[in-house]
Design a protein around this motif. Sequence first.
Motif, short mmCIF file in Angstrom:
data_model
loop_
_atom_site.label_atom_id
_atom_site.label_comp_id
_atom_site.label_asym_id
_atom_site.label_seq_id
_atom_site.Cartn_x
_atom_site.Cartn_y
_atom_site.Cartn_z
N ARG A 266 0.77 -1.43 0.01
CA ARG A 266 0.16 0.07 0.07
C ARG A 266 0.93 1.27 0.05
N ASN A 267 0.24 2.23 -0.29
CA ASN A 267 1.00 3.83 -0.19
C ASN A 267 0.24 4.50 0.84
N THR B 66 3.37 -8.30 -4.28
CA THR B 66 2.82 -7.30 -4.81
C THR B 66 1.59 -7.46 -5.66
N ASP C 162 4.34 2.00 -3.61
CA ASP C 162 4.03 1.51 -2.24
C ASP C 162 4.86 1.96 -1.32
#
Length: 327
Positions: A209-210, A324, A218
């Motif tokens: 996630r970012n 990912t 990310d």
Amino acid sequence: MDQIKWGIIGCGNVTEVKSGPAFNKVKNSKLVAVMRRNAELAEDYATRHNVPKWYDDADELINDPEVNAIYIATPPDAHEELAIKAMQAGKPVYIEKPMGRTFAECERINQESKRTGIPVFVAYYRRALDYFLKVKELIDSKVIGDIRFVDIYLQWQPYEEEIGSKPKPRWRVDPEVSGGGHFHDLASHQFDLLEYVFGPVKSASGIARNQAGLYSADDIVVATYEFESGVLGKGSWCYTVNKEQRADHAQIVGSKGRISFSFFEKFDIVIETEKGTQTLNIPYPKHVQQPLIDLIVQDLRGEEKCPSTGETGARANLIMDWITQKQ
């Protein structure tokens, strides 16, 4: 080959100390040419490192008849194209990690290697460093018994990025250039080393996630993975913490103890068993890629086998793609 005469494509920061000087320090090896798109910077590097030739065009270096092996030290988006061009010119390639942006890119490089018969090596130099070879030796000798699980914990604030502010654009956090973010850059080293120690990973999954919004890539990843040997592993990587929270821990737990070590910053290996605790301190050499470059030169001369090839290098990309969710 009698003497390996290297050309570097992309003589940036990674080549200043980690790799560049090592090509002239290894027996039967010489750095004869460098290339950078900025001609002034290419000439400056050549002058400072006593390199006879410099170029601002990669094709010119690849086709230089004096160059018989090529080190590709560009960002990953150029690795596939340059590696294939070099192999088509009959020249072995040593590629900076990660080998490509995706496993698919790595596979195409390896397919060209098979087609041409030209070898590929990847800069996963931890496979040749005494520090990590000691970790492998401890595992293989069953100092801590049968291995149960591996735990990686990395909290990092790379390149002095300030939390809450937009950093200047950097290629490492531009997925179009690097393939991902700092996870892609740093975890590739970790998974390559773990496969060297424990054998192939058969499955991996994760969440990327970012959270901080500092860039498009990310910035936090959590993952689990399983080796074909039955050893299990987990890991967490966060790249947006304060400098005071910076941490780099790895732990291998066995049936009779555990080993703690660092992938990046510290030189201690801590072994804990029923006999007590022992700490080993094994610093890196000045030019960290030199031991691996030495093995590559020996491999090209038919004297030794290098443990980091295109086939092994692609594996790190595959695992990161699984985590990912690119594969």
